[in-house]
Structure formats: structure tokens, C-alpha cells
Design a protein around this motif. Structure first.
Motif, PDB file in Angstrom:
ATOM      1  N   GLU A 106     -47.743  45.593  38.558  1.00 41.79           N
ATOM      2  CA  GLU A 106     -48.048  46.539  39.636  1.00 41.79           C
ATOM      3  C   GLU A 106     -47.263  46.202  40.899  1.00 41.79           C
ATOM      4  O   GLU A 106     -46.747  47.093  41.586  1.00 41.79           O
ATOM      5  N   THR A 107     -47.169  44.899  41.180  1.00 44.41           N
ATOM      6  CA  THR A 107     -46.456  44.425  42.368  1.00 44.41           C
ATOM      7  C   THR A 107     -45.563  43.256  41.954  1.00 44.41           C
ATOM      8  O   THR A 107     -46.019  42.109  41.909  1.00 44.41           O
ATOM      9  N   PRO A 108     -44.303  43.527  41.623  1.00 43.23           N
ATOM     10  CA  PRO A 108     -43.422  42.472  41.096  1.00 43.23           C
ATOM     11  C   PRO A 108     -43.283  41.262  42.017  1.00 43.23           C
ATOM     12  O   PRO A 108     -43.269  40.125  41.556  1.00 43.23           O
ATOM     13  N   ASP A 109     -43.154  41.504  43.316  1.00 48.14           N
ATOM     14  CA  ASP A 109     -42.992  40.395  44.253  1.00 48.14           C
ATOM     15  C   ASP A 109     -44.336  40.095  44.908  1.00 48.14           C
ATOM     16  O   ASP A 109     -44.781  40.801  45.817  1.00 48.14           O
ATOM     17  N   LEU A 110     -44.979  39.024  44.473  1.00 48.90           N
ATOM     18  CA  LEU A 110     -46.299  38.666  45.003  1.00 48.90           C
ATOM     19  C   LEU A 110     -46.221  37.723  46.198  1.00 48.90           C
ATOM     20  O   LEU A 110     -47.231  37.488  46.863  1.00 48.90           O
ATOM     21  N   ASN A 111     -45.063  37.182  46.471  1.00 42.61           N
ATOM     22  CA  ASN A 111     -44.936  36.228  47.569  1.00 42.61           C
ATOM     23  C   ASN A 111     -45.415  36.819  48.893  1.00 42.61           C
ATOM     24  O   ASN A 111     -44.976  37.904  49.304  1.00 42.61           O
ATOM     25  N   GLY A 112     -46.329  36.120  49.546  1.00 44.88           N
ATOM     26  CA  GLY A 112     -46.840  36.552  50.835  1.00 44.88           C
ATOM     27  C   GLY A 112     -47.951  37.566  50.752  1.00 44.88           C
ATOM     28  O   GLY A 112     -48.508  37.970  51.781  1.00 44.88           O
ATOM     29  N   ARG A 113     -48.313  37.989  49.536  1.00 43.28           N
ATOM     30  CA  ARG A 113     -49.381  38.970  49.391  1.00 43.28           C
ATOM     31  C   ARG A 113     -50.708  38.278  49.100  1.00 43.28           C
ATOM     32  O   ARG A 113     -50.755  37.192  48.529  1.00 43.28           O
ATOM     33  N   LYS A 114     -51.768  38.938  49.503  1.00 43.56           N
ATOM     34  CA  LYS A 114     -53.093  38.346  49.362  1.00 43.56           C
ATOM     35  C   LYS A 114     -53.662  38.671  47.989  1.00 43.56           C
ATOM     36  O   LYS A 114     -53.719  39.825  47.570  1.00 43.56           O
ATOM     37  N   LEU A 115     -54.079  37.604  47.274  1.00 50.02           N
ATOM     38  CA  LEU A 115     -54.673  37.755  45.947  1.00 50.02           C
ATOM     39  C   LEU A 115     -56.110  37.243  45.955  1.00 50.02           C
ATOM     40  O   LEU A 115     -56.458  36.341  46.722  1.00 50.02           O
ATOM     41  N   THR A 116     -56.915  37.805  45.078  1.00 48.82           N
ATOM     42  CA  THR A 116     -58.253  37.283  44.805  1.00 48.82           C
ATOM     43  C   THR A 116     -58.256  36.790  43.369  1.00 48.82           C
ATOM     44  O   THR A 116     -57.925  37.543  42.443  1.00 48.82           O
ATOM     45  N   ILE A 117     -58.596  35.535  43.187  1.00 52.01           N
ATOM     46  CA  ILE A 117     -58.566  34.921  41.856  1.00 52.01           C
ATOM     47  C   ILE A 117     -59.895  34.238  41.588  1.00 52.01           C
ATOM     48  O   ILE A 117     -60.467  33.578  42.457  1.00 52.01           O
ATOM     49  N   GLU A 118     -60.371  34.388  40.371  1.00 52.73           N
ATOM     50  CA  GLU A 118     -61.616  33.734  39.947  1.00 52.73           C
ATOM     51  C   GLU A 118     -61.285  32.748  38.832  1.00 52.73           C
ATOM     52  O   GLU A 118     -60.641  33.111  37.841  1.00 52.73           O
ATOM     53  N   GLY A 119     -61.687  31.504  38.994  1.00 48.61           N
ATOM     54  CA  GLY A 119     -61.381  30.496  37.988  1.00 48.61           C
ATOM     55  C   GLY A 119     -62.152  29.212  38.203  1.00 48.61           C
ATOM     56  O   GLY A 119     -63.073  29.148  39.032  1.00 48.61           O
ATOM     57  N   ASN A 120     -61.774  28.176  37.468  1.00 50.66           N
ATOM     58  CA  ASN A 120     -62.451  26.875  37.521  1.00 50.66           C
ATOM     59  C   ASN A 120     -61.719  25.957  38.499  1.00 50.66           C
ATOM     60  O   ASN A 120     -60.540  25.680  38.323  1.00 50.66           O
ATOM     61  N   LEU A 121     -62.429  25.467  39.489  1.00 42.99           N
ATOM     62  CA  LEU A 121     -61.828  24.582  40.478  1.00 42.99           C
ATOM     63  C   LEU A 121     -61.764  23.140  39.979  1.00 42.99           C
ATOM     64  O   LEU A 121     -62.642  22.672  39.257  1.00 42.99           O
ATOM     65  N   ILE A 122     -60.707  22.463  40.387  1.00 41.75           N
ATOM     66  CA  ILE A 122     -60.518  21.036  40.118  1.00 41.75           C
ATOM     67  C   ILE A 122     -60.166  20.412  41.462  1.00 41.75           C
ATOM     68  O   ILE A 122     -59.242  20.886  42.124  1.00 41.75           O
ATOM     69  N   TYR A 123     -60.894  19.377  41.878  1.00 46.03           N
ATOM     70  CA  TYR A 123     -60.512  18.751  43.135  1.00 46.03           C
ATOM     71  C   TYR A 123     -60.708  17.242  43.096  1.00 46.03           C
ATOM     72  O   TYR A 123     -61.624  16.719  42.482  1.00 46.03           O
ATOM     73  N   TYR A 124     -59.767  16.567  43.801  1.00 45.06           N
ATOM     74  CA  TYR A 124     -59.731  15.110  43.790  1.00 45.06           C
ATOM     75  C   TYR A 124     -58.894  14.614  44.952  1.00 45.06           C
ATOM     76  O   TYR A 124     -57.769  15.089  45.172  1.00 45.06           O
ATOM     77  N   ASN A 125     -59.427  13.693  45.735  1.00 41.81           N
ATOM     78  CA  ASN A 125     -58.700  13.067  46.846  1.00 41.81           C
ATOM     79  C   ASN A 125     -58.035  14.074  47.781  1.00 41.81           C
ATOM     80  O   ASN A 125     -56.880  13.913  48.177  1.00 41.81           O
ATOM     81  N   GLY A 126     -58.767  15.124  48.115  1.00 42.61           N
ATOM     82  CA  GLY A 126     -58.246  16.110  49.050  1.00 42.61           C
ATOM     83  C   GLY A 126     -57.337  17.155  48.445  1.00 42.61           C
ATOM     84  O   GLY A 126     -56.881  18.061  49.144  1.00 42.61           O
ATOM     85  N   LYS A 127     -57.055  17.038  47.149  1.00 39.37           N
ATOM     86  CA  LYS A 127     -56.217  18.030  46.461  1.00 39.37           C
ATOM     87  C   LYS A 127     -57.104  18.999  45.678  1.00 39.37           C
ATOM     88  O   LYS A 127     -58.093  18.583  45.077  1.00 39.37           O
ATOM     89  N   THR A 128     -56.721  20.271  45.684  1.00 37.30           N
ATOM     90  CA  THR A 128     -57.499  21.286  44.972  1.00 37.30           C
ATOM     91  C   THR A 128     -56.589  22.078  44.041  1.00 37.30           C
ATOM     92  O   THR A 128     -55.481  22.475  44.428  1.00 37.30           O
ATOM     93  N   LEU A 129     -57.060  22.281  42.815  1.00 34.82           N
ATOM     94  CA  LEU A 129     -56.351  23.094  41.833  1.00 34.82           C
ATOM     95  C   LEU A 129     -57.327  24.111  41.269  1.00 34.82           C
ATOM     96  O   LEU A 129     -58.545  23.931  41.365  1.00 34.82           O
ATOM     97  N   MET A 130     -56.803  25.162  40.681  1.00 35.50           N
ATOM     98  CA  MET A 130     -57.666  26.156  40.032  1.00 35.50           C
ATOM     99  C   MET A 130     -57.093  26.534  38.676  1.00 35.50           C
ATOM    100  O   MET A 130     -55.914  26.865  38.557  1.00 35.50           O
ATOM    101  N   GLN A 131     -57.951  26.488  37.659  1.00 36.57           N
ATOM    102  CA  GLN A 131     -57.571  26.916  36.313  1.00 36.57           C
ATOM    103  C   GLN A 131     -57.942  28.385  36.145  1.00 36.57           C
ATOM    104  O   GLN A 131     -59.110  28.760  36.301  1.00 36.57           O
TER     105      GLN A 131
END
Length: 264
Positions: A106-131
Motif C-alpha cells: 500500500e505504501t512502498p516507502d515506509l521510512n518516516g511514516r507512523k506504524l501501529t504494530i502488535e507483537g511480543n516485547l523483549i527487553y533487557y538492559n535498556g534495550k527493547t525488541l518486538m517480535q
């Protein structure tokens, strides 16, 4: 005089002799003591769990500005003026890219665009990731473009440490250490999980660095021979947003050390 031996008949109440009862009690106490002692001794040889979290059974919805250089991230405002850069991952040993394809149609260039994502968070020592586990849970929240922050070069440095797979090491596997996890880390990084250099020096700008080539591009396949092996690495350190640092390196600047891994 013949020795009087005790004879136990299971279906006759009270046929268990005194000597037999005493022997059973001694054995039970000895077995219990051995079990407790073994548990205590075993606990001393176990490495403590890391203060990491993987929200496997729950999903969190986050909204932020997407940027994909050097690796897919979502810049999320967690408080007024306070931002967190969440590294995006796919399910299993996959990058986030396959899960972004539908919204990119729908939008080939996503850079700078706002997304909403739902997933599993992973966090450790101040770092955050999402699966991300489902492409249907990635949606475009705003078509307008927000300027993407650019990395800030700090200095050229030499570090000692090991290349790790942040997904398993940061929380999906606990403790995510040992030889069996090295092969897992190689598969994860080859599948597109961003490689991270875990520094063991102690006097660094940060302890964990995303790795890229000298131009700031992904470097997954090139670092596979070095994963989980102590090495010196030289490169330009760049601050990426508020909570991640990057080492831009030439693959020829990674020098293996003749020592055992402290992680794998």
C-alpha cells in the motif's frame, strides 16, 4: 540359638517389625538429606537468570515512526520528549521484513511514516525488541512523513567481545548461553536478525552495539564466521537515536582471539 528374623506380610496389619521400621526411617531421612544437599550444591553451580523479559503469552500494541536503516526499528514516544527505539524482528529466526510486505504494498516507502504494530516485547538492559508474528498486525497509522533522525558519529574505537544474536540472548532463551546457542545464533543472524556486538571491555560508550558495514548497511552474512567467538573489532561508533549505538566496521577489521567464548 537361631536369630529371629522379621517377616512382613503386606495384607496383615502390624506385621512390620521394629527393626524394619527403624531401617526405613533411617533410609528416608538419609534420602531427604541427600536430596536437599544435592539441590543446594547444584544451585551454586548454576548461572543466575538475566533480568530480561520475553512476553511470549501477551501482545503489546505500539505506535511509532518507522525507520529501516540499518535495521527495521520503530521510534516510540514513551513519555513527552522521551523516545525508545524498538528493534523489529520476525517470528522464529526471521527478520521483520516479510511481515512488513503487506503494508508496503500500500505504501512502498515506509521510512518516516507512523506504524501501529502488535507483537511480543523483549527487553533487557535498556534495550527493547518486538517480535512480529502476523503481518495483519502491522498497520499504517499516519501517511504523513516525519523526518528520520540520522546517526551521530562519535569516534573510531577498538573493542573486545563477541557477536551475538540479540533475540535469543536478550530474552527469548534464558540464559541463551552455551555451545548449543552459538549454532542457534548463526541461524538467527543468517535469517535476518540484526547482529549485535557484546563488548566485554568495560570502559565503552555502550555494552551492546548493532553491527553494520562501513556505509551503515546490514552485514548479516559477512559476520557469520565470527559469531560467538571472542574477537577484537575496530570501527566507527555511531549513536543511533536515544538508546542504540552502532559499530560501522570493515569485515577485515574483525580479528579472532585465541580464547574460549564467555557467552557460547
Amino acid at each position: 540359638m537361631k536369630e529371629k528374623k522379621e517377616f512382613f506380610v503386606p495384607y496383615i496389619e502390624g506385621s512390620l517389625g521394629k527393626n524394619t521400621r527403624r531401617a526405613i526411617k533411617r533410609f528416608a531421612l538419609l534420602a531427604l538429606f541427600t536430596l536437599v544437599l544435592g539441590a543446594v550444591v547444584f544451585s551454586f553451580f548454576q548461572k543466575p537468570f538475566k533480568n530480561s523479559t520475553f512476553e511470549l503469552t501477551s501482545e503489546t500494541k505500539i505506535t511509532g515512526v518507522y525507520h529501516e536503516s540499518p535495521y527495521p526499528m520503530l521510534r516510540v514516544e514513551v513519555a513527552e520528549g522521551d523516545f525508545k527505539n524498538v528493534v523489529l524482528l520476525g517470528f522464529g529466526k526471521s527478520s521483520a521484513n516479510p511481515y512488513l510486505k503487506k503494508v508496503q504494498e500500500e505504501t512502498p516507502d515506509l521510512n518516516g511514516r507512523k506504524l501501529t504494530i502488535e507483537g511480543n516485547l523483549i527487553y533487557y538492559n535498556g534495550k527493547t525488541l518486538m517480535q512480529i508474528t502476523d503481518e495483519e498486525k502491522v498497520r499504517l497509522a499516519d501517511r504523513s512523513v516525519t523526518p528520520i533522525f540520522s546517526g551521530q558519529e562519535i569516534t573510531r574505537m577498538v573493542f573486545q567481545g563477541e557477536i551475538i544474536d540479540p533475540k535469543c540472548y536478550f530474552g527469548v532463551m534464558k540464559p541463551g548461553k552455551g555451545k548449543i546457542h552459538r549454532s542457534c545464533a548463526v541461524r538467527c543472524i543468517s535469517g535476518g536478525i540484526p547482529p549485535v556486538f557484546a563488548s566485554t571491555d568495560g570502559n565503552n560508550v555502550a555494552k551492546y552495539f548493532l553491527l553494520t558495514d562501513t556505509n551503515g548497511n546490514p552485514i548479516n552474512d559477512k559476520v557469520l564466521p565470527f559469531v560467538g567467538q571472542p574477537a577484537n573489532i575496530e570501527g566507527m561508533v555511531e549513536k543511533l537515536g536515544d538508546d542504540w549505538f552502532v559499530i560501522k566496521t570493515d569485515i577485515n577489521q574483525i580479528k579472532l582471539l585465541n580464547k574460549e567464548s564467555s557467552i557460547y
